[in-house]
Design a protein around this motif. Structure first.
Motif, PDB file in Angstrom:
ATOM      1  N   GLU A 150      -9.510  12.099 -11.269  1.00 34.46           N
ATOM      2  CA  GLU A 150      -9.740  11.372 -12.521  1.00 34.46           C
ATOM      3  C   GLU A 150      -8.421  10.914 -13.132  1.00 34.46           C
ATOM      4  OE1 GLU A 150     -11.940  14.204 -14.741  1.00 34.46           O
ATOM      5  OE2 GLU A 150     -13.877  13.670 -13.843  1.00 34.46           O
ATOM      6  N   ALA A 151      -7.403  11.777 -13.086  1.00 31.17           N
ATOM      7  CA  ALA A 151      -6.092  11.397 -13.618  1.00 31.17           C
ATOM      8  C   ALA A 151      -5.489  10.260 -12.798  1.00 31.17           C
ATOM      9  CB  ALA A 151      -5.160  12.609 -13.607  1.00 31.17           C
ATOM     10  N   LEU A 152      -5.648  10.329 -11.487  1.00 32.97           N
ATOM     11  CA  LEU A 152      -5.127   9.283 -10.616  1.00 32.97           C
ATOM     12  C   LEU A 152      -5.824   7.956 -10.871  1.00 32.97           C
ATOM     13  CD1 LEU A 152      -3.550   8.220  -8.172  1.00 32.97           C
ATOM     14  CD2 LEU A 152      -5.332   9.209  -6.700  1.00 32.97           C
TER      15      LEU A 152
ATOM     16  N   ALA B  31       0.835  -1.208   0.000  1.00 35.27           N
ATOM     17  CA  ALA B  31       0.000   0.000   0.000  1.00 35.27           C
ATOM     18  C   ALA B  31       0.862   1.247   0.000  1.00 35.27           C
ATOM     19  CB  ALA B  31      -0.929   0.005   1.210  1.00 35.27           C
ATOM     20  N   LEU B  32       0.338   2.284  -0.642  1.00 34.30           N
ATOM     21  CA  LEU B  32       0.958   3.604  -0.636  1.00 34.30           C
ATOM     22  C   LEU B  32       0.031   4.541   0.123  1.00 34.30           C
ATOM     23  CD1 LEU B  32       3.171   5.551  -1.659  1.00 34.30           C
ATOM     24  CD2 LEU B  32       1.813   5.848  -3.744  1.00 34.30           C
ATOM     25  N   ILE B  33       0.588   5.262   1.090  1.00 35.35           N
ATOM     26  CA  ILE B  33      -0.191   6.188   1.907  1.00 35.35           C
ATOM     27  C   ILE B  33       0.331   7.609   1.689  1.00 35.35           C
ATOM     28  CG2 ILE B  33      -0.868   6.839   4.243  1.00 35.35           C
ATOM     29  CD1 ILE B  33      -0.554   3.927   5.065  1.00 35.35           C
TER      30      ILE B  33
ATOM     31  N   ARG C  69      -4.617   1.497 -15.269  1.00 35.54           N
ATOM     32  CA  ARG C  69      -3.545   0.926 -16.097  1.00 35.54           C
ATOM     33  C   ARG C  69      -2.616   0.024 -15.282  1.00 35.54           C
ATOM     34  NH1 ARG C  69      -3.788   6.307 -18.081  1.00 35.54           N
ATOM     35  NH2 ARG C  69      -2.018   6.943 -16.777  1.00 35.54           N
ATOM     36  N   SER C  70      -2.435   0.331 -13.999  1.00 34.69           N
ATOM     37  CA  SER C  70      -1.512  -0.452 -13.175  1.00 34.69           C
ATOM     38  C   SER C  70      -2.218  -1.494 -12.317  1.00 34.69           C
ATOM     39  CB  SER C  70      -0.709   0.479 -12.267  1.00 34.69           C
ATOM     40  OG  SER C  70      -1.575   1.156 -11.369  1.00 34.69           O
TER      41      SER C  70
ATOM     42  N   LEU D 188       2.749  10.570  -7.864  1.00 35.25           N
ATOM     43  CA  LEU D 188       1.947   9.494  -7.284  1.00 35.25           C
ATOM     44  C   LEU D 188       1.604   8.447  -8.328  1.00 35.25           C
ATOM     45  CD1 LEU D 188       0.178   8.139  -5.167  1.00 35.25           C
ATOM     46  CD2 LEU D 188      -1.605   9.839  -5.657  1.00 35.25           C
ATOM     47  N   SER D 189       1.170   8.892  -9.495  1.00 36.95           N
ATOM     48  CA  SER D 189       0.788   7.949 -10.549  1.00 36.95           C
ATOM     49  C   SER D 189       1.959   7.072 -10.974  1.00 36.95           C
ATOM     50  CB  SER D 189       0.234   8.714 -11.755  1.00 36.95           C
ATOM     51  OG  SER D 189      -0.921   9.453 -11.403  1.00 36.95           O
ATOM     52  N   ALA D 190       3.163   7.654 -10.954  1.00 34.63           N
ATOM     53  CA  ALA D 190       4.344   6.898 -11.361  1.00 34.63           C
ATOM     54  C   ALA D 190       4.678   5.778 -10.390  1.00 34.63           C
ATOM     55  CB  ALA D 190       5.539   7.835 -11.499  1.00 34.63           C
ATOM     56  N   ARG D 191       4.171   5.857  -9.178  1.00 36.08           N
ATOM     57  CA  ARG D 191       4.485   4.849  -8.166  1.00 36.08           C
ATOM     58  C   ARG D 191       3.399   3.786  -8.029  1.00 36.08           C
ATOM     59  NH1 ARG D 191       6.739   7.668  -2.796  1.00 36.08           N
ATOM     60  NH2 ARG D 191       6.878   5.449  -2.259  1.00 36.08           N
ATOM     61  N   LEU D 192       2.318   3.920  -8.750  1.00 33.92           N
ATOM     62  CA  LEU D 192       1.193   3.005  -8.571  1.00 33.92           C
ATOM     63  C   LEU D 192       1.507   1.585  -8.995  1.00 33.92           C
ATOM     64  CD1 LEU D 192      -1.861   5.182  -9.663  1.00 33.92           C
ATOM     65  CD2 LEU D 192      -1.052   4.672  -7.354  1.00 33.92           C
ATOM     66  N   ALA D 193       2.345   1.424  -9.996  1.00 30.93           N
ATOM     67  CA  ALA D 193       2.641   0.081 -10.489  1.00 30.93           C
ATOM     68  C   ALA D 193       3.323  -0.787  -9.442  1.00 30.93           C
ATOM     69  CB  ALA D 193       3.514   0.167 -11.737  1.00 30.93           C
TER      70      ALA D 193
END
Length: 398
Positions: free
Chosen positions: A190-192, A123-125, A198-199, A161-166
């Protein structure tokens, strides 16, 4: 809902380590006046105003006491395990299908249901934020990664943040955020969510304070579109029902069924479930609350800034601020103690990563109490800080 990690994490929080020379811990939540005063060495003080817990000062609704008295005859019966009336009322208020709603024992249970469903995941917080996300993760052996909000306005870098979702299975976002009061714009949500799709990452958005926020398009339509999204809600704050415990979550019907699999039978008591339709039908209480909120939030924010304090723009019923100059734990504690000696209990920030005691959070009250707080803050607290040798110059304050 798959998991890839089995790293055991201790449930011992850093916030529970006493400061050297002091024998008590900083309380984990607001509304723990005795524990706060003990931690400050002020147990002899009699509190006269508690602004540490962010509850609606207009509530509970005036009719609730009589309603509870009439409903007491029902306590001998088991509640409906599906809470159909409450769920139907919530779904109708949101304009969604009842199968997309799960009633919970406060917002905290909703957080823990998600964590149980993702046991031994990653998880990412986003911090600083509500400490229950990390606690729920620790209890379920979830590996925690963290991303800090930046600046005195606590901005979230959605691209970072989005770059770390994968690399994670789920991400916790508080919106509006506790304790900063800031809210991620819908466009960035929406972007998130698009990046999370995708991930194959679940986005968990805690909206416990959303009923206090200025009007904006809700996120329920994203849930209905099948996005990887769970919304966590609370009725506790808006209706001042901290002891009754009422919350719910919104997700796709399939995800709701998966989360309910981890819910303890009858976790929501019958009185709490039965009062939900009555609360939602009280439009006058909601209108009076929003009228109070818009007036008092602007008044208190302006008053704090006029005193030279650094104040975060809030979208909630609380305001986060700190003494002027560079963030300082010593100055934050001195101001917290100054207020406590006058009987005013504010929310410390030692248990919020990234704030570390330098900031103070106060819940909005009625005008007389908000003005009383401003008078106290306009008093001699700066002189106290100057005596400690760790405060800005008077020129900075003025």
């Amino acid at each position: 809902m798959t998991s890839t990690h089995n790293q055991h994490l201790s449930d011992t929080s850093a916030s529970q380590t006493p400061t050297q020379g002091q024998g008590s811990c900083w309380p984990d939540h607001g509304g723990q006046g005795a524990a706060l005063l003990d931690r400050l060495g002020l147990s002899s003080v009699t509190p006269t105003m508690d602004v540490s817990a962010s509850l609606n000062p207009l509530g509970p609704p005036a009719w609730l006491a009589d309603w509870l008295a009439r409903a007491m005859s029902e306590v001998r019966h088991y509640p409906d395990p599906e809470h159909r009336d409450a769920v139907a009322a919530l779904a109708a208020s949101l304009g969604i299908a009842p199968l997309s709603v799960v009633l919970t024992n406060g917002g905290a249970e909703a957080i823990h249901l998600v964590a149980r469903a993702y046991r031994r995941a990653r998880a990412l917080i986003i911090e600083p934020t509500f400490g229950e996300y990390a606690r729920a993760c620790r209890l379920n052996d979830i590996e925690i990664e963290r991303l800090q909000l930046s600046g005195d306005d606590f901005r979230l870098d959605v691209e970072a943040l989005s770059a770390r979702l994968a690399a994670v299975d789920l991400v916790f976002v508080c919106r509006p955020n506790n304790p900063t009061g800031t809210r991620l714009p819908r466009s960035e949500v929406e972007a998130l969510v698009a990046a999370a799709r995708r991930s194959d990452t679940l986005v968990v958005i805690d909206e416990a304070f959303v009923d206090f926020a200025d009007d904006e398009a809700p996120l329920t339509d994203l849930v209905e579109q099948g996005e990887p999204l769970v919304l966590l809600r609370s009725l506790t704050k808006f209706y001042a029902l901290a002891g009754l415990r009422l919350g719910y979550l919104v997700a796709s019907p399939q995800r709701c069924r998966a989360l309910q699999h981890h819910q303890v039978a009858w976790s929501v008591n019958g009185l709490a479930a039965a009062v939900v339709p009555e609360l939602l039908a009280d439009g006058d209480f909601a209108r009076r609350t929003r009228d109070w909120l818009h007036s008092e939030r602007a008044n208190l924010t302006a008053g704090l800034r006029d005193l030279g304090l650094t104040v975060v723009d809030s979208q909630t019923n609380f305001v986060l601020f700190r003494p002027p100059g560079q963030p300082s734990q010593a100055n934050g504690e001195a101001l917290l103690s100054y207020l406590a000696r006058r009987g005013c209990l504010a929310r410390h920030t030692h248990t919020f990563s990234g704030l570390d005691g330098a900031w103070i959070r106060v819940a909005l009250q009625l005008r007389a109490d908000n003005d009383r707080l401003l008078r106290w803050l306009g008093g001699d607290w700066l002189g106290t800080l100057l005596q400690q040798g760790d405060a800005p110059s008077r020129g900075e304050h003025r």
